[in-house]
Design a protein around this motif. Structure first.
Motif, PDB file in Angstrom:
ATOM      1  N   VAL A 181      32.353  45.722  34.772  1.00 61.54           N
ATOM      2  CA  VAL A 181      32.471  45.732  36.232  1.00 61.54           C
ATOM      3  C   VAL A 181      33.901  46.102  36.599  1.00 61.54           C
ATOM      4  CG1 VAL A 181      30.619  44.086  36.743  1.00 61.54           C
ATOM      5  CG2 VAL A 181      32.928  43.232  36.235  1.00 61.54           C
ATOM      6  N   ARG A 182      34.068  46.583  37.804  1.00 60.26           N
ATOM      7  CA  ARG A 182      35.412  46.835  38.314  1.00 60.26           C
ATOM      8  C   ARG A 182      35.464  46.376  39.760  1.00 60.26           C
ATOM      9  NH1 ARG A 182      36.190  53.296  39.664  1.00 60.26           N
ATOM     10  NH2 ARG A 182      34.610  53.408  41.302  1.00 60.26           N
ATOM     11  N   ASN A 183      36.652  46.009  40.198  1.00 57.74           N
ATOM     12  CA  ASN A 183      36.783  45.542  41.574  1.00 57.74           C
ATOM     13  C   ASN A 183      36.869  46.721  42.531  1.00 57.74           C
ATOM     14  OD1 ASN A 183      39.343  46.463  40.917  1.00 57.74           O
ATOM     15  ND2 ASN A 183      40.406  44.844  42.031  1.00 57.74           N
ATOM     16  N   ASP A 218      34.279  40.783  44.807  1.00 59.27           N
ATOM     17  CA  ASP A 218      34.854  42.112  45.019  1.00 59.27           C
ATOM     18  C   ASP A 218      34.589  43.028  43.826  1.00 59.27           C
ATOM     19  OD1 ASP A 218      36.520  40.384  43.570  1.00 59.27           O
ATOM     20  OD2 ASP A 218      38.304  41.572  43.993  1.00 59.27           O
ATOM     21  N   PHE A 219      33.917  42.514  42.796  1.00 55.09           N
ATOM     22  CA  PHE A 219      33.507  43.313  41.648  1.00 55.09           C
ATOM     23  C   PHE A 219      32.023  43.652  41.813  1.00 55.09           C
ATOM     24  CE2 PHE A 219      37.311  41.392  40.146  1.00 55.09           C
ATOM     25  CZ  PHE A 219      37.810  42.184  39.117  1.00 55.09           C
ATOM     26  N   GLY A 220      31.707  44.927  41.865  1.00 55.83           N
ATOM     27  CA  GLY A 220      30.313  45.332  42.007  1.00 55.83           C
ATOM     28  C   GLY A 220      29.476  44.901  40.814  1.00 55.83           C
ATOM     29  N   PRO A 279      46.914  45.869  45.802  1.00 51.66           N
ATOM     30  CA  PRO A 279      46.122  45.181  44.773  1.00 51.66           C
ATOM     31  C   PRO A 279      45.727  46.152  43.673  1.00 51.66           C
ATOM     32  CG  PRO A 279      44.788  45.614  46.727  1.00 51.66           C
ATOM     33  CD  PRO A 279      46.205  45.969  47.082  1.00 51.66           C
ATOM     34  N   PRO A 280      45.743  45.714  42.432  1.00 50.26           N
ATOM     35  CA  PRO A 280      45.436  46.626  41.329  1.00 50.26           C
ATOM     36  C   PRO A 280      43.945  46.912  41.215  1.00 50.26           C
ATOM     37  CG  PRO A 280      45.770  44.417  40.488  1.00 50.26           C
ATOM     38  CD  PRO A 280      46.080  44.366  41.962  1.00 50.26           C
ATOM     39  N   GLN A 281      43.623  48.045  40.619  1.00 53.13           N
ATOM     40  CA  GLN A 281      42.256  48.326  40.208  1.00 53.13           C
ATOM     41  C   GLN A 281      42.043  47.637  38.866  1.00 53.13           C
ATOM     42  OE1 GLN A 281      39.677  50.914  41.632  1.00 53.13           O
ATOM     43  NE2 GLN A 281      38.713  49.201  40.562  1.00 53.13           N
ATOM     44  N   VAL A 282      41.003  46.819  38.773  1.00 54.18           N
ATOM     45  CA  VAL A 282      40.785  45.993  37.584  1.00 54.18           C
ATOM     46  C   VAL A 282      39.413  46.283  36.991  1.00 54.18           C
ATOM     47  CG1 VAL A 282      40.642  43.645  36.675  1.00 54.18           C
ATOM     48  CG2 VAL A 282      42.272  44.172  38.504  1.00 54.18           C
ATOM     49  N   ALA A 318      30.727  51.033  37.325  1.00 50.00           N
ATOM     50  CA  ALA A 318      32.002  51.522  36.815  1.00 50.00           C
ATOM     51  C   ALA A 318      31.904  53.026  36.634  1.00 50.00           C
ATOM     52  CB  ALA A 318      32.337  50.838  35.498  1.00 50.00           C
ATOM     53  N   VAL A 319      32.499  53.759  37.572  1.00 49.94           N
ATOM     54  CA  VAL A 319      32.404  55.217  37.541  1.00 49.94           C
ATOM     55  C   VAL A 319      33.231  55.773  36.401  1.00 49.94           C
ATOM     56  CG1 VAL A 319      32.851  57.306  38.862  1.00 49.94           C
ATOM     57  CG2 VAL A 319      31.991  55.265  40.025  1.00 49.94           C
TER      58      VAL A 319
END
Length: 271
Positions: free
Chosen positions: A30-32, A166-168, A100-103, A7-8
């Motif tokens: 985490v973020r997608n 899709d979440f790192g 698609p949203p950033q989550v 998560a930057v």
């Protein structure tokens, strides 16, 4: 944590919501990664269409000039139109589709929080969560294998929070969240059992006397062990080689809680 490094940027709204709901210190995040335009696949097709279209158009112009019949080059024009048409259709679908949203999904000392760049935020303490479910599946064709991972956090009220590949850093994040939820949930469910209640885990339920499923039942004194092997939850009866019951581990709700309580109750009845 490794999941944190993926998560930057942490939105201020995420920090604010966590503070307002008293979730405590953040332990995992985490973020997608929304899919980017696949230039590597589309660009070569477009180049092929241009490569075929230029000579086809030249031949059609030449045929029209010399013979008054441009359609002699129609097969070449159709051949060139196919890749160009594919590129045009793909571009149209891609840019007209909903973005698609950033989550961001985070777990804390006392709960879970989801936030997206559309301004929607969900925050739930551990007591407000009905179940945490892992669905990890590996598919192999004998030569190669591919694994998919999904974590679903289902609150008592509201929409589920879903974290996928899709979440790192999804796997260590899911493990940490699952363990934290288990530590918070076990005392609550243990108290329910001690009060004479029953705790449901999807297709099976346990109480202080045993495990039951659709009329089948086994007492804790009969249970030799409950374990997870090769993606299956096995309940073994003493003296029998085959499991008394086998259930799929992927999709088993609150699996960590089930294993912990089952082992504690089994030990109580054999000691």
């Amino acid at each position: 944590m490794s999941s944190e490094r993926n998560a930057v940027r942490v939105p201020d709204a995420l920090r604010t919501a966590a503070r307002e709901h008293g979730l405590g210190a953040r332990r995992g995040l985490v973020r997608n990664e929304p899919k980017r335009f696949p230039w590597g696949g589309v660009l070569p097709v477009g180049v092929l269409g241009v490569f075929l279209g230029w000579p086809a158009l030249s031949y059609a112009i030449e045929d029209q000039r010399e013979q008054g019949a441009w359609y002699y080059s129609l097969p070449l024009l159709v051949l060139a139109a196919l890749p160009l048409g594919f590129v045009a259709y793909f571009l149209l679908v891609w840019f007209l589709r909903p973005r698609p949203p950033q989550v961001w999904v985070a777990w804390y000392e006392h709960g879970v929080l989801r936030h997206d760049d559309r301004g929607e935020t969900q925050a739930h303490t551990w007591d407000e969560i009905a179940s945490v479910t892992r669905h990890d599946v590996t598919v192999t064709n004998g030569v190669t294998s591919a694994a998919t991972h999904t974590l679903t956090v289902q609150p008592e009220h509201g929409a589920a929070i879903v974290v996928g590949d899709d979440f790192g850093g999804m796997v260590p994040f899911a493990e940490g969240l699952g363990d934290a939820f288990g530590h918070a949930r076990v005392p609550r469910d243990a108290a329910r059992l001690e009060a004479g209640g029953r705790v449901d885990f999807g297709v099976v339920a346990i109480d202080v006397d045993g495990i039951g499923q659709d009329g089948r039942r086994i007492g804790w004194r009969e249970v030799e062990r409950v374990e997870v092997k090769q993606g299956r939850v096995e309940i073994r009866r003493r003296g029998e080689r085959k499991p008394w019951m086998t259930l799929a581990a992927p999709g088993f709700p609150n699996l960590t809680v089930f294993l912990t309580l089952a082992e504690a109750l089994r030990r109580r009845h054999v000691s």
